[in-house]
Design a protein around this motif. Structure first.
Motif, PDB file in Angstrom:
ATOM      1  N   ALA A  48       1.033 -16.714 -10.397  1.00  0.00           N
ATOM      2  CA  ALA A  48       2.314 -17.263  -9.945  1.00  0.00           C
ATOM      3  C   ALA A  48       3.067 -16.247  -9.088  1.00  0.00           C
ATOM      4  O   ALA A  48       3.658 -16.604  -8.058  1.00  0.00           O
ATOM      5  CB  ALA A  48       3.160 -17.675 -11.149  1.00  0.00           C
ATOM      6  N   ARG A  49       3.042 -14.973  -9.482  1.00  0.00           N
ATOM      7  CA  ARG A  49       3.708 -13.943  -8.678  1.00  0.00           C
ATOM      8  C   ARG A  49       3.035 -13.795  -7.317  1.00  0.00           C
ATOM      9  O   ARG A  49       3.710 -13.644  -6.288  1.00  0.00           O
ATOM     10  CB  ARG A  49       3.701 -12.604  -9.427  1.00  0.00           C
ATOM     11  CG  ARG A  49       4.663 -12.526 -10.588  1.00  0.00           C
ATOM     12  CD  ARG A  49       4.844 -11.102 -11.065  1.00  0.00           C
ATOM     13  NE  ARG A  49       3.601 -10.539 -11.602  1.00  0.00           N
ATOM     14  CZ  ARG A  49       3.241 -10.603 -12.874  1.00  0.00           C
ATOM     15  NH1 ARG A  49       4.024 -11.222 -13.748  1.00  0.00           N
ATOM     16  NH2 ARG A  49       2.106 -10.064 -13.297  1.00  0.00           N
ATOM     17  N   ALA A  50       1.705 -13.827  -7.302  1.00  0.00           N
ATOM     18  CA  ALA A  50       0.989 -13.717  -6.026  1.00  0.00           C
ATOM     19  C   ALA A  50       1.308 -14.902  -5.115  1.00  0.00           C
ATOM     20  O   ALA A  50       1.500 -14.738  -3.900  1.00  0.00           O
ATOM     21  CB  ALA A  50      -0.510 -13.626  -6.279  1.00  0.00           C
ATOM     22  N   LEU A  51       1.374 -16.101  -5.684  1.00  0.00           N
ATOM     23  CA  LEU A  51       1.721 -17.284  -4.897  1.00  0.00           C
ATOM     24  C   LEU A  51       3.103 -17.145  -4.283  1.00  0.00           C
ATOM     25  O   LEU A  51       3.304 -17.444  -3.099  1.00  0.00           O
ATOM     26  CB  LEU A  51       1.656 -18.531  -5.789  1.00  0.00           C
ATOM     27  CG  LEU A  51       2.144 -19.839  -5.159  1.00  0.00           C
ATOM     28  CD1 LEU A  51       1.314 -20.197  -3.937  1.00  0.00           C
ATOM     29  CD2 LEU A  51       2.099 -20.967  -6.188  1.00  0.00           C
ATOM     30  N   ALA A  52       4.070 -16.681  -5.079  1.00  0.00           N
ATOM     31  CA  ALA A  52       5.435 -16.508  -4.569  1.00  0.00           C
ATOM     32  C   ALA A  52       5.465 -15.472  -3.448  1.00  0.00           C
ATOM     33  O   ALA A  52       6.152 -15.659  -2.432  1.00  0.00           O
ATOM     34  CB  ALA A  52       6.363 -16.103  -5.706  1.00  0.00           C
ATOM     35  N   CYS A  53       4.719 -14.382  -3.603  1.00  0.00           N
ATOM     36  CA  CYS A  53       4.705 -13.335  -2.567  1.00  0.00           C
ATOM     37  C   CYS A  53       4.051 -13.833  -1.283  1.00  0.00           C
ATOM     38  O   CYS A  53       4.508 -13.506  -0.178  1.00  0.00           O
ATOM     39  CB  CYS A  53       3.984 -12.107  -3.097  1.00  0.00           C
ATOM     40  SG  CYS A  53       4.894 -11.196  -4.368  1.00  0.00           S
ATOM     41  N   ASN A  95      -1.167  -2.959   2.825  1.00  0.00           N
ATOM     42  CA  ASN A  95      -2.062  -3.216   1.690  1.00  0.00           C
ATOM     43  C   ASN A  95      -2.260  -1.957   0.860  1.00  0.00           C
ATOM     44  O   ASN A  95      -2.180  -1.976  -0.378  1.00  0.00           O
ATOM     45  CB  ASN A  95      -3.422  -3.717   2.185  1.00  0.00           C
ATOM     46  CG  ASN A  95      -3.382  -5.170   2.597  1.00  0.00           C
ATOM     47  OD1 ASN A  95      -2.533  -5.927   2.151  1.00  0.00           O
ATOM     48  ND2 ASN A  95      -4.305  -5.565   3.450  1.00  0.00           N
ATOM     49  N   LEU A  96      -2.536  -0.844   1.539  1.00  0.00           N
ATOM     50  CA  LEU A  96      -2.777   0.417   0.834  1.00  0.00           C
ATOM     51  C   LEU A  96      -1.529   0.918   0.107  1.00  0.00           C
ATOM     52  O   LEU A  96      -1.620   1.548  -0.948  1.00  0.00           O
ATOM     53  CB  LEU A  96      -3.267   1.476   1.826  1.00  0.00           C
ATOM     54  CG  LEU A  96      -4.630   1.190   2.473  1.00  0.00           C
ATOM     55  CD1 LEU A  96      -4.949   2.229   3.539  1.00  0.00           C
ATOM     56  CD2 LEU A  96      -5.727   1.159   1.409  1.00  0.00           C
ATOM     57  N   LEU A 102       1.819  -3.094  -7.137  1.00  0.00           N
ATOM     58  CA  LEU A 102       1.954  -4.538  -7.351  1.00  0.00           C
ATOM     59  C   LEU A 102       0.622  -5.261  -7.528  1.00  0.00           C
ATOM     60  O   LEU A 102       0.608  -6.478  -7.722  1.00  0.00           O
ATOM     61  CB  LEU A 102       2.715  -5.166  -6.179  1.00  0.00           C
ATOM     62  CG  LEU A 102       4.130  -4.637  -5.940  1.00  0.00           C
ATOM     63  CD1 LEU A 102       4.731  -5.269  -4.694  1.00  0.00           C
ATOM     64  CD2 LEU A 102       5.019  -4.913  -7.150  1.00  0.00           C
ATOM     65  N   ARG A 103      -0.489  -4.561  -7.409  1.00  0.00           N
ATOM     66  CA  ARG A 103      -1.831  -5.155  -7.536  1.00  0.00           C
ATOM     67  C   ARG A 103      -2.006  -6.303  -6.533  1.00  0.00           C
ATOM     68  O   ARG A 103      -1.640  -6.169  -5.377  1.00  0.00           O
ATOM     69  CB  ARG A 103      -2.087  -5.600  -8.980  1.00  0.00           C
ATOM     70  CG  ARG A 103      -2.109  -4.434  -9.955  1.00  0.00           C
ATOM     71  CD  ARG A 103      -2.596  -4.832 -11.312  1.00  0.00           C
ATOM     72  NE  ARG A 103      -1.621  -5.649 -12.030  1.00  0.00           N
ATOM     73  CZ  ARG A 103      -1.784  -6.035 -13.290  1.00  0.00           C
ATOM     74  NH1 ARG A 103      -2.857  -5.682 -13.964  1.00  0.00           N
ATOM     75  NH2 ARG A 103      -0.868  -6.773 -13.881  1.00  0.00           N
ATOM     76  N   GLU A 104      -2.544  -7.446  -6.988  1.00  0.00           N
ATOM     77  CA  GLU A 104      -2.810  -8.539  -6.035  1.00  0.00           C
ATOM     78  C   GLU A 104      -1.537  -9.082  -5.395  1.00  0.00           C
ATOM     79  O   GLU A 104      -1.554  -9.559  -4.256  1.00  0.00           O
ATOM     80  CB  GLU A 104      -3.577  -9.682  -6.711  1.00  0.00           C
ATOM     81  CG  GLU A 104      -2.827 -10.383  -7.815  1.00  0.00           C
ATOM     82  CD  GLU A 104      -2.847  -9.634  -9.125  1.00  0.00           C
ATOM     83  OE1 GLU A 104      -1.993  -9.943  -9.970  1.00  0.00           O
ATOM     84  OE2 GLU A 104      -3.706  -8.755  -9.316  1.00  0.00           O
ATOM     85  N   SER A 105      -0.412  -8.997  -6.083  1.00  0.00           N
ATOM     86  CA  SER A 105       0.849  -9.429  -5.480  1.00  0.00           C
ATOM     87  C   SER A 105       1.233  -8.540  -4.306  1.00  0.00           C
ATOM     88  O   SER A 105       1.881  -8.992  -3.351  1.00  0.00           O
ATOM     89  CB  SER A 105       1.967  -9.413  -6.530  1.00  0.00           C
ATOM     90  OG  SER A 105       1.716 -10.358  -7.552  1.00  0.00           O
ATOM     91  N   ALA A 110       2.152  -7.940   1.399  1.00  0.00           N
ATOM     92  CA  ALA A 110       1.811  -7.301   2.667  1.00  0.00           C
ATOM     93  C   ALA A 110       1.537  -8.349   3.740  1.00  0.00           C
ATOM     94  O   ALA A 110       1.938  -8.192   4.905  1.00  0.00           O
ATOM     95  CB  ALA A 110       0.596  -6.395   2.481  1.00  0.00           C
ATOM     96  N   SER A 111       0.856  -9.416   3.379  1.00  0.00           N
ATOM     97  CA  SER A 111       0.589 -10.495   4.339  1.00  0.00           C
ATOM     98  C   SER A 111       1.883 -11.142   4.816  1.00  0.00           C
ATOM     99  O   SER A 111       2.035 -11.450   6.010  1.00  0.00           O
ATOM    100  CB  SER A 111      -0.328 -11.540   3.702  1.00  0.00           C
ATOM    101  OG  SER A 111      -1.582 -10.998   3.386  1.00  0.00           O
ATOM    102  N   SER A 112       2.828 -11.359   3.903  1.00  0.00           N
ATOM    103  CA  SER A 112       4.100 -11.980   4.279  1.00  0.00           C
ATOM    104  C   SER A 112       4.911 -11.071   5.188  1.00  0.00           C
ATOM    105  O   SER A 112       5.495 -11.531   6.185  1.00  0.00           O
ATOM    106  CB  SER A 112       4.909 -12.307   3.012  1.00  0.00           C
ATOM    107  OG  SER A 112       4.269 -13.302   2.250  1.00  0.00           O
ATOM    108  N   ILE A 113       4.967  -9.779   4.864  1.00  0.00           N
ATOM    109  CA  ILE A 113       5.707  -8.839   5.713  1.00  0.00           C
ATOM    110  C   ILE A 113       5.071  -8.755   7.097  1.00  0.00           C
ATOM    111  O   ILE A 113       5.758  -8.747   8.126  1.00  0.00           O
ATOM    112  CB  ILE A 113       5.752  -7.447   5.053  1.00  0.00           C
ATOM    113  CG1 ILE A 113       6.558  -7.507   3.757  1.00  0.00           C
ATOM    114  CG2 ILE A 113       6.369  -6.421   6.001  1.00  0.00           C
ATOM    115  CD1 ILE A 113       6.514  -6.217   2.948  1.00  0.00           C
TER     116      ILE A 113
END
Length: 233
Positions: A48-53, A95-96, A102-105, A110-113
């Protein structure tokens, strides 16, 4: 035309993003909370956190193709291609940096930014090549859509909690499902789906009401477009 298309992209994508962020937990619960996944509540919370990010950058992902098409229409693809290559490097660095805390989130964030930076860079290129692009109208529409989405998201979240916590509403749903002769094992998940759809519907109604009260230009253009289409059909 690009200005209108970009503002329309914001108008449609921002409430979708709000729904995915506000209801990230219920969406994961309805789609995946069964089988082996159900035995690991931590996995559901992390998903759920990853989806929100990921969803935080949805508005930029939807608007960026509009700017890219402007360059392609003018047969100047070098700008978007160079920006894409630069964003690959930016995404790798983010990503790095973010994956450790934050792990997978962190990868999703990073993708959103990167999507937001890509859109900002493309708009700067457009401004430099073609002059004024109506940046004030774009920013004004973006801020109004964001404000309306925040208000609608808060209202929908409270309504969803009230509905989900009501034993009477849950009982009505179970009786309705019984009349449809669905297996009893489906009742809990079907109830969750019904509550989720109700929450999303409330969010959509509240968002449209908010943008209308704010005098959103995008809402008027969207409504006019629907009226023209209905007359043509």
């Amino acid at each position: 035309t690009a200005n209108l298309a970009m503002r329309t992209a914001f108008f449609l994508s921002i409430p979708c993003a709000a729904g995915l962020i506000v209801f990230a937990g219920p969406i994961v619960d309805v789609l995946f909370q069964h089988g082996r996944f159900a035995a690991n509540p931590d996995a559901a919370a992390r998903m759920a956190r990853a989806l929100a990010c990921y969803t935080l950058g949805l508005w930029a992902v939807c608007a960026a193709p509009v700017t890219v098409r402007v360059f392609y229409a003018a047969e100047r693809a070098r700008g978007p291609v160079g920006m894409s290559l630069a964003m690959v490097a930016v995404n790798l660095v983010l990503n790095l940096i973010l994956v450790w805390p934050l792990r997978e989130s962190g990868l999703a964030l990073a993708s959103s930014i990167t999507a937001a930076l890509n859109l900002a860079g493309l708009l700067c290129l457009m401004r430099g090549r073609y002059g004024r692009i109506g940046a004030r109208a774009i920013l004004r529409g973006l801020l109004k859509c964001l404000a309306a989405a925040v208000l609608a998201g808060l209202a929908a979240r409270q309504a969803h909690r009230a509905l989900a916590g009501s034993a009477a509403v849950s009982d009505i749903l179970v009786r309705l499902l019984a009349r449809l002769r669905l297996p009893a094992a489906l009742f809990p998940r079907a109830s969750s789906l019904a509550f989720l759809l109700a929450g999303l519907g409330i969010l959509a109604i509240a968002y449209l009401a908010a943008v209308r009260l704010m005098g959103s230009r995008e809402f008027r253009e969207f409504a006019d477009g629907l009226r023209r289409r209905s007359r043509e059909s």
